[in-house]
Design an enzyme around this catalytic site. Structure first.
Site: not given
Ligand code: NAP
Ligand code: F7E
Length: 335
Positions: A9, A11, A58, A124, A126, A148, A183
């Site tokens: 991940g 990228t 993966l 997460s 979530e 998810y 993001r």
């Molecule tokens: P992101 O920007 O969506 O990046 C996801 C990465 O996974 C990308 O590099 C993507 O590659 C790669 N990927 C997806 N499917 C794959 C596969 N089948 N094989 C290899 N690589 C694959 O996510 P992020 O925000 O950096 O989050 C990183 C991790 O933390 C994720 O597991 C996410 O679920 C978790 N997480 C995120 C948050 C948050 O708030 N950001 C919070 C809690 C947990 P491509 O570029 O090719 O699509």
């Molecule tokens: O939504 C509300 C939506 O898509 C946050 C991922 O990184 O964090 C992320 O998951 C909230 C939700 O993130 C819109 O209903 C309202 O309640 O930014 P989000 P998420 O679903 O919390 C967790 C920790 C991860 O692990 C995940 O990978 O915002 N919301 N209006 C909206 N959300 C989106 N996307 N778009 C709307 O227009």
């Protein structure tokens, strides 16, 4: 011994910040990318001369084993996943494969190649979903509300199980939402800051949103990757909640972002029922006490500064790269 990090991940948002952080610490950094017909290197373009990339997926066990055998990492950060919650309802099986079973494939590859490799799993908030208590800590039970969240809960328990079954140094970081100018455009903070920039530059005059009352504990991604690394430096492997301990509503995100460019969000934000989720996570708030006490971790960027940083970055990007307007409009219409 030289420190070698293997990041799946790389990228993605977190992968790019983590790679920067580890390079600064003197690590050799190798990232896994999947084959694509288009370029997804935007977030790591500036690092291309300092990191190495290897193809793997993966979904493909052999590619993971081969990559780990070739790299011989001391640490693995498993950040790859299908990470957008709404897509997990449209593609539940693929989400389970990437985000859930992908963890098993990685852990099996570690076990097979070298059980001494330290392993970080990107879990997460979530997983807490319909929360049992506020704030949530490492002992709060899970009640995921999306495919998810369910897949992440599987990955979390599998990581704990491989630690307990095989003695692997495998940790699960339960990270609350973290954001940045890198993001993805479909996540709510970035959708709002991008939308604000487009409205401010006269490219559109409406921002369609879902549930404005949802509350999250939002931090800066650059801070959160420090916690990932710190978890792997502990004497004993265990799991940590990483959060700011402060929550805000989606409405707050809108208000601060629009105010940054001198506008009133109520004149532009429109409720679109198609953006409401089949099952919402209403309120997430983390208790980062354990991370603070054991990892010495603290966030450095406030919520207000984070949103302003993102608005400023989107204003700059859209002023300088008008060619991207079409992409942005597409992303906004679909998320
Ligand atoms: P992101 O920007 O969506 O990046 C996801 C990465 O996974 C990308 O590099 C993507 O590659 C790669 N990927 C997806 N499917 C794959 C596969 N089948 N094989 C290899 N690589 C694959 O996510 P992020 O925000 O950096 O989050 C990183 C991790 O933390 C994720 O597991 C996410 O679920 C978790 N997480 C995120 C948050 C948050 O708030 N950001 C919070 C809690 C947990 P491509 O570029 O090719 O699509
Ligand atoms: O939504 C509300 C939506 O898509 C946050 C991922 O990184 O964090 C992320 O998951 C909230 C939700 O993130 C819109 O209903 C309202 O309640 O930014 P989000 P998420 O679903 O919390 C967790 C920790 C991860 O692990 C995940 O990978 O915002 N919301 N209006 C909206 N959300 C989106 N996307 N778009 C709307 O227009």
């Amino acid at each position: 011994m030289d420190q070698i990090a293997f990041i799946t991940g790389i990228t993605g948002q977190d992968g790019s910040y983590l790679a920067e952080f580890l390079l600064d610490k003197g690590y050799r950094v190798v990232g896994m990318t999947r084959r694509s017909s288009t370029d997804s290197m935007e977030r790591i373009e500036h690092l291309q001369t300092r990191i190495e990339l290897l193809q793997g997926d993966l979904l493909d066990q052999a590619s993971l084993v081969a990559a780990i055998q070739a790299v011989k990492p001391t640490e693995i950060y498993n950040l790859a996943a299908m990470s957008f919650v709404p897509t997990s309802w449209n593609q539940p099986v693929l989400t389970a494969e990437f985000t859930g079973l992908g963890v098993t494939r990685m852990l099996e590859a570690v076990r097979q190649v070298d059980p001494a490799i330290k392993f970080y799993q990107a879990s997460s908030s979530e997983m807490f979903g319909k929360v049992r208590e506020v704030p949530q800590n490492e002992l709060t039970p899970f009640h995921p509300r999306s495919p998810y969240g369910v897949a992440k809960a599987y990955g979390h328990f599998l990581t704990v199980n491989y630690r307990e079954s095989y003695g692997l140094f495998a940790v699960s970081g339960i990270l609350f939402n973290h954001e940045s100018p890198r993001r993805g455009l479909e996540f709510v903070t970035r959708k709002v800051t991008d939308g604000v920039a487009r409205i401010s530059l006269g490219l559109t005059n409406v921002l369609r949103m879902g549930n404005l009352d949802a509350r999250r504990d939002w931090g800066f991604a650059g801070d959160y990757v420090r916690a990932m690394w710190a978890m792997l430096q502990q004497p004993v492997a265990c799991d940590y909640v990483v959060a700011t301990g402060i929550d805000h509503s989606v409405r707050d995100v809108c208000q601060i972002a629009f105010e940054r460019v001198g506008l009133d969000y109520e004149k532009y934000v429109v409720l679109d029922e198609h953006l409401l989720r089949p099952a919402e996570v209403d309120h997430l708030l983390g208790d980062p006490t354990k991370a603070r006490q054991e990892l010495g971790w603290q966030p450095t960027v406030s919520f207000e500064d984070l949103i302003c940083m993102m608005v400023d970055a989107d204003m700059e990007r859209l002023r300088n790269h008008p060619v991207r307007h079409a992409d942005v409009a597409f992303a906004s219409a679909h998320s």
